[in-house]
Design a protein around this motif. Structure first.
Motif, short mmCIF file in Angstrom:
data_model
loop_
_atom_site.label_atom_id
_atom_site.label_comp_id
_atom_site.label_asym_id
_atom_site.label_seq_id
_atom_site.Cartn_x
_atom_site.Cartn_y
_atom_site.Cartn_z
N SER A 1 0.85 -1.18 0.00
CA SER A 1 0.00 0.00 0.00
C SER A 1 0.89 1.24 0.00
O SER A 1 2.03 1.21 0.48
N THR A 2 0.35 2.34 -0.53
CA THR A 2 1.08 3.61 -0.50
C THR A 2 0.64 4.48 0.67
O THR A 2 1.10 5.61 0.79
N ILE A 3 -0.22 3.94 1.52
CA ILE A 3 -0.73 4.76 2.62
C ILE A 3 0.37 5.18 3.58
O ILE A 3 0.33 6.27 4.15
N ASN A 4 1.39 4.33 3.76
CA ASN A 4 2.50 4.72 4.64
C ASN A 4 3.68 5.27 3.87
O ASN A 4 4.76 5.43 4.41
N ASN A 5 3.46 5.58 2.58
CA ASN A 5 4.44 6.37 1.83
C ASN A 5 4.26 7.85 2.12
O ASN A 5 5.11 8.66 1.76
N ARG A 6 3.13 8.19 2.76
CA ARG A 6 2.82 9.58 3.06
C ARG A 6 2.95 9.83 4.55
O ARG A 6 2.70 8.96 5.38
N ALA A 7 3.34 11.05 4.88
CA ALA A 7 3.40 11.47 6.27
C ALA A 7 3.11 12.96 6.33
O ALA A 7 3.35 13.70 5.36
N VAL A 8 2.57 13.39 7.44
CA VAL A 8 2.24 14.80 7.63
C VAL A 8 2.76 15.21 9.00
O VAL A 8 2.57 14.50 9.99
N ILE A 9 3.43 16.35 9.05
CA ILE A 9 3.89 16.88 10.34
C ILE A 9 3.37 18.30 10.50
O ILE A 9 3.10 18.99 9.52
N ALA A 10 3.24 18.72 11.73
CA ALA A 10 2.80 20.08 12.04
C ALA A 10 3.76 20.69 13.05
O ALA A 10 3.97 20.13 14.12
N VAL A 11 4.35 21.81 12.67
CA VAL A 11 5.25 22.54 13.56
C VAL A 11 4.55 23.83 13.95
O VAL A 11 4.14 24.61 13.10
N ASN A 12 4.39 24.02 15.24
CA ASN A 12 3.68 25.20 15.73
C ASN A 12 4.62 26.42 15.69
O ASN A 12 5.64 26.44 16.37
N GLY A 13 4.24 27.40 14.89
CA GLY A 13 5.05 28.60 14.77
C GLY A 13 4.78 29.58 15.90
O GLY A 13 3.63 29.88 16.20
N VAL A 14 5.82 30.01 16.56
CA VAL A 14 5.69 31.01 17.63
C VAL A 14 6.58 32.19 17.27
O VAL A 14 7.66 32.04 16.72
N ARG A 15 6.09 33.35 17.58
CA ARG A 15 6.87 34.55 17.29
C ARG A 15 7.94 34.76 18.35
O ARG A 15 7.70 34.54 19.53
N GLU A 16 9.09 35.19 17.85
CA GLU A 16 10.11 35.63 18.78
C GLU A 16 9.60 36.93 19.39
O GLU A 16 8.58 37.48 18.96
N ARG A 17 10.25 37.44 20.37
CA ARG A 17 9.77 38.66 21.01
C ARG A 17 9.54 39.76 19.99
O ARG A 17 10.40 40.10 19.19
N LEU A 18 8.32 40.30 20.00
CA LEU A 18 7.94 41.33 19.06
C LEU A 18 8.61 42.65 19.44
O LEU A 18 8.62 43.03 20.61
N ARG A 19 9.12 43.36 18.44
CA ARG A 19 9.80 44.63 18.69
C ARG A 19 8.88 45.76 18.26
O ARG A 19 8.44 45.84 17.11
N VAL A 20 8.57 46.63 19.21
CA VAL A 20 7.66 47.75 18.97
C VAL A 20 8.40 49.05 19.30
O VAL A 20 9.04 49.16 20.36
#
Length: 689
Positions: free
Chosen positions: A264-283
């Protein structure tokens, strides 16, 4: 069934003492060769037998059927390559063979389905929990054994035979084919978080038994964007760089090229999610002069631990013209060139708080700010009465990016800012507490000054005197601009007239300017809510267009969203497939991850007895392939061989229940008396000779 039992007339200790004394006496007689010793021995034995009171016990027994558990694997991997049909054939064969064996009860337990209960694709195939629940009422001395019909990929196999449910041998009947081939993409390492704008490193691996040392093409798609292809060596870890483009989940889809003949090709695919966080915002906050509202801005920005604030206040009043050079008026030199040329693009937001032209910032630097906005930066102008005069920022190069053009008027009358029709639907002002939507006036306190402007472009979210704009937001090039046309929001911080949501409003304005995804006013989002997919569209202009939903398997359906408050339209959709769902309308595309993106169930799809072999050996069971021959069932005794070539042993525990008991004395008292007296008389007679 009849058996012999004893019901002694006296305690066994007394009978033992009597037997010992009688034995000594008879033994002494034998030593002296006294006459009649044999008759005395016979009399003593008869007496002792009478004291032990032997009885014949007749039991009316009812045999109890042994239980054979048949554990059927219904996990998703069992649907591959004809395994489902083989499973049905195996189950039918076991049923037929069990019916031919006497005194055997068959219990069929099906587990491993994707129902989120005892087992499922997320946590892999978990059969033994289901087995324990199904035979919890069966005593161990009635278990004849367990037969597992599976592809062998079971993920909750107990390491010790004592930790499993039931007793007896465990047999495994495999439904697949020996030597199956499957290529798979394995995620070796993924960081949970990444800084927006920076790269994170992932590690992946391609496993392929037939292509060791070769290379495989892997296609990468990030957040539904354009696909790119990389070559990955088989059998070794490959480092992969991924840029975190935005805050929130950054989803990367990976797919290895299919190989001919794989399961099967079902395990030929993979998905990952990386949560993006902002570095300290400069104002950067530039206050044109000290005033009560200045502290409101400072307190708000300093209270946010994710914000690095640089604040300058221009203290020189406009009426003081003593020819002193500007650079000599500051306790700390105002680093104009460093801030507005060298490091300008390092700031996420620039706030001008009641700023006026005083020659502090040359036009060339103000032009830099305008180009900074057009290139993706953000500015907020909190205007005071000076914005209506000749010292207005609108009279500088920054005027080309400001949406509101001053008319020269300043209204100094009590007013309550109220939301416009657009403001009711916009994420910056929608749902603000106290807005009084549908009421005559908002419930928050009054302000007493407003700079009058004509809105040349942008969206007017709040209005004041005569319906004139008091809050405008706009997109300029790649950047964003906001104008707050009153310097009186500080009155809400003092709870004047009941106060108002100053902190929430200013936070939303600042975060919208800095492009926080949660404050996008025209957006389409999808996320799991319980066991259903929640789809929410935010739009400033009413939008009744349907959305198209594409499942991981490619099935497409159309859903219409139900309009709601605050510019929202939503729908709840039932989903049954694990993977990435695509939701799109005429302008937006959203991705939603449903379930575990890389379920353990699909990690290895090949049929193998290896995971169950240790348990089979510990219990004395056997392993057979259904493709070779369906094993026969034989009754065996405990401790005997329980498996062989072409057969599985089913233990015969010979368990039963006793329905009734009847006892009959074997030595009636009258008969014992006659025998004892007869033996004694014979002994006396022998002595008298």
């Amino acid at each position: 069934m009849i058996s012999i039992d004893f019901t002694p007339l006296f305690p066994w200790v007394w009978i033992s003492v009597l037997a010992a004394v009688a034995g000594l006496a008879v033994g002494w007689g034998l030593v002296r060769r006294a006459r009649g010793t044999g008759w005395r021995l016979m009399a003593v034995c008869g007496l002792l037998a009478a004291l032990m009171n032997p009885v014949a016990v007749e039991e009316d027994r009812e045999a109890r059927a042994d239980v054979l558990a048949v554990l059927v694997d219904r996990s998703p991997s069992q649907a591959l390559a004809g395994r489902a049909e083989t499973t049905e054939k195996a189950l039918a064969h076991i049923r037929g063979a069990a019916e031919r064996l006497p005194n055997l009860e068959l219990r069929v337990i099906e587990a491993g389905g994707a129902d989120g209960g005892t087992a499922g694709p997320v946590d892999g195939t978990r059969l033994f929990k289901a087995l324990g629940q199904a035979i919890a009422d069966v005593p161990e001395d009635r278990m004849a054994g367990t037969i597992i019909i599976t592809d062998g990929q079971v993920h909750d196999v107990p390491t010790d035979a004592k930790g499993r449910a039931g007793s007896g041998p465990v047999h495994v009947l495999l439904t697949g084919e020996p030597g199956e081939f499957d290529r798979r993409l394995v995620i070796r390492h993924v960081p949970k978080y990444g800084i927006v704008g920076k790269q994170v490193e992932l590690r992946i691996r391609i496993e392929d038994q037939r292509n060791q040392g070769g290379r495989v093409a892997v296609t990468l798609i990030q957040d539904g964007g354009a696909a790119r292809v990389i070559d990955v060596a088989v059998g070794v870890d490959h480092a992969l760089k991924m840029t975190v483009d935005h805050a929130g989940p950054n989803i990367l889809q990976m797919e290895a090229a299919a190989a001919g003949g794989e399961l099967s090709t079902i395990n030929n695919r993979a998905v990952i999610a990386v949560n993006g966080v902002r570095e300290r915002l400069r104002v950067l906050l530039v206050s044109g002069e000290p005033h009560p509202g200045e502290r409101t801005w400072r307190n708000l920005l300093k209270a946010d631990p994710s914000v690095d604030l640089v604040h300058f206040t221009i203290l020189r009043p406009p009426e003081k013209q003593d020819m002193t050079p500007v650079r000599e008026l500051s306790l700390i030199a105002f680093p104009i060139r460093e801030l507005f040329e060298v490091k300008l693009n390092d700031f996420d937001l620039i706030i001008f708080d009641r700023y006026r032209r005083r020659g502090v910032l040359p036009s060339i630097y103000i032009d830099n700010i305008a180009r900074y906005v057009e290139g993706g930066g953000a500015i907020l102008e909190a205007a005071g009465p000076e914005f209506a005069g000749n010292e207005s920022l609108f009279q500088t190069p920054l005027g080309r990016v400001l949406p509101g053009e001053p008319t020269g008027k300043v209204h100094t009358v009590p007013l309550r800012p109220r939301l416009t029709d657009v403001g009711v639907r916009h994420t910056v002002t929608g749902d603000l507490p106290g807005a009084g939507i549908g009421e005559e006036l908002p419930r928050w306190g009054r302000w007493y000054r407003q700079v009058e402007v004509d809105a040349r472009r942008g969206r007017v979210l709040m209005s004041g005197v005569g319906g004139r704009p008091i809050l405008i937001v706009d997109r300029v090039g790649k950047g964003r601009v906001a104008q707050l046309l009153s310097d009186q929001i500080w009155l809400w911080t003092r709870s004047h007239g009941g106060g108002g949501p100053h902190a929430e409003l200013l936070r939303r304005i600042a975060h919208w300017l800095m492009k926080e995804p949660e404050l996008e006013e025209d957006s389409l989002r999808a996320e799991m809510a319980g066991n259903r997919l929640s789809i929410i569209r935010r739009s400033v202009d009413p939008d009744a267009s349907p959305v198209e939903i594409t499942s991981p398997s490619g099935k497409v359906r159309t859903v219409r969203l139900k309009p709601g408050m605050g510019g929202r339209a939503s729908a709840l959709v039932s989903v049954g497939e694990t993977g990435i769902w695509r939701i799109k309308d005429e302008r937006h595309l959203a991705l939603a991850a449903v379930g575990d993106l890389n379920p353990l169930e699909f990690a290895d799809l090949r049929t193998s007895a290896a995971p169950l072999t240790p348990l089979v050996r510990q219990t004395g069971g056997g392993v057979a392939w259904m493709r070779d021959t369906a094993p026969d069932l034989r009754r065996t005794r405990k401790g005997r061989l329980a498996a062989g070539s072409g057969w599985f042993g089913v233990v015969n525990n010979q368990n039963y229940t006793v329905r009734s008991v009847r006892e009959v004395a074997l030595l009636p008292g009258f008969l014992v008396l006659l025998l004892g007296l007869g033996a004694l008389m014979a002994a006396w007679r022998a002595e008298g000779r």
